[in-house]
Design a protein around this motif. Structure first.
Motif, short mmCIF file in Angstrom:
data_model
loop_
_atom_site.label_atom_id
_atom_site.label_comp_id
_atom_site.label_asym_id
_atom_site.label_seq_id
_atom_site.Cartn_x
_atom_site.Cartn_y
_atom_site.Cartn_z
N PHE A 117 0.84 -1.20 0.00
CA PHE A 117 0.00 0.00 0.00
C PHE A 117 0.88 1.25 0.00
O PHE A 117 0.64 2.18 -0.77
N TYR A 156 2.78 1.34 -3.61
CA TYR A 156 2.03 1.51 -4.85
C TYR A 156 0.91 2.54 -4.77
O TYR A 156 0.58 3.17 -5.77
N VAL A 157 0.32 2.73 -3.60
CA VAL A 157 -0.79 3.68 -3.49
C VAL A 157 -0.28 5.04 -3.01
O VAL A 157 -0.56 6.06 -3.64
N LEU A 158 0.46 5.04 -1.91
CA LEU A 158 0.96 6.30 -1.38
C LEU A 158 2.22 6.76 -2.09
O LEU A 158 2.60 7.93 -1.98
N GLU A 159 2.85 5.85 -2.79
CA GLU A 159 4.11 6.12 -3.49
C GLU A 159 5.13 6.76 -2.55
O GLU A 159 5.82 7.71 -2.89
#
Length: 111
Positions: A26, A29-32
């Motif tokens: 997470f 890939y989502v918050l980078e």
């Protein structure tokens, strides 16, 4: 360590390692983000940890199935529980309640 305790420990560890891997993914890939300055966001470490515990769960499940003489259907269900996140814990709780992990001692509330 007895078989029941070993199975329960590995099942819970497998669920926790899933949570760590999903959290790392997470973040990456989502918050980078790159927590703690890790270039990959901790995914390689969490992935390796989960992989090792996953293999330990599979081996422990097979050993437990042999010791407690589980039916093939029960063994396959226990192995399948390792695929969805957190299901190893769910299987462990249900198996323990059904007595699949040996006889549990009931504690009496009255004395």
């Amino acid at each position: 360590m007895n078989t029941r305790t070993a199975f329960r420990t590995v099942a819970i560890a497998e669920a926790i390692s899933w949570a760590l891997l999903l959290s790392a993914m997470f973040c990456k890939y989502v918050l980078e983000s790159e927590p703690f300055g890790l270039h990959e966001g901790g995914v390689p470490v969490a992935g390796m940890t989960h992989g090792v515990i996953f293999i330990a769960y599979v081996i422990t499940t097979i050993v437990t199935a042999v010791i407690f003489k589980w039916r093939p259907k029960t063994t396959l269900l226990a192995l399948a529980a390792s695929i969805p996140p957190f299901f190893t814990y769910v299987f462990e709780v249900v198996a323990d309640r059904k007595g699949l992990l040996g006889q549990t001692v009931a504690v009496s509330a009255s004395r």
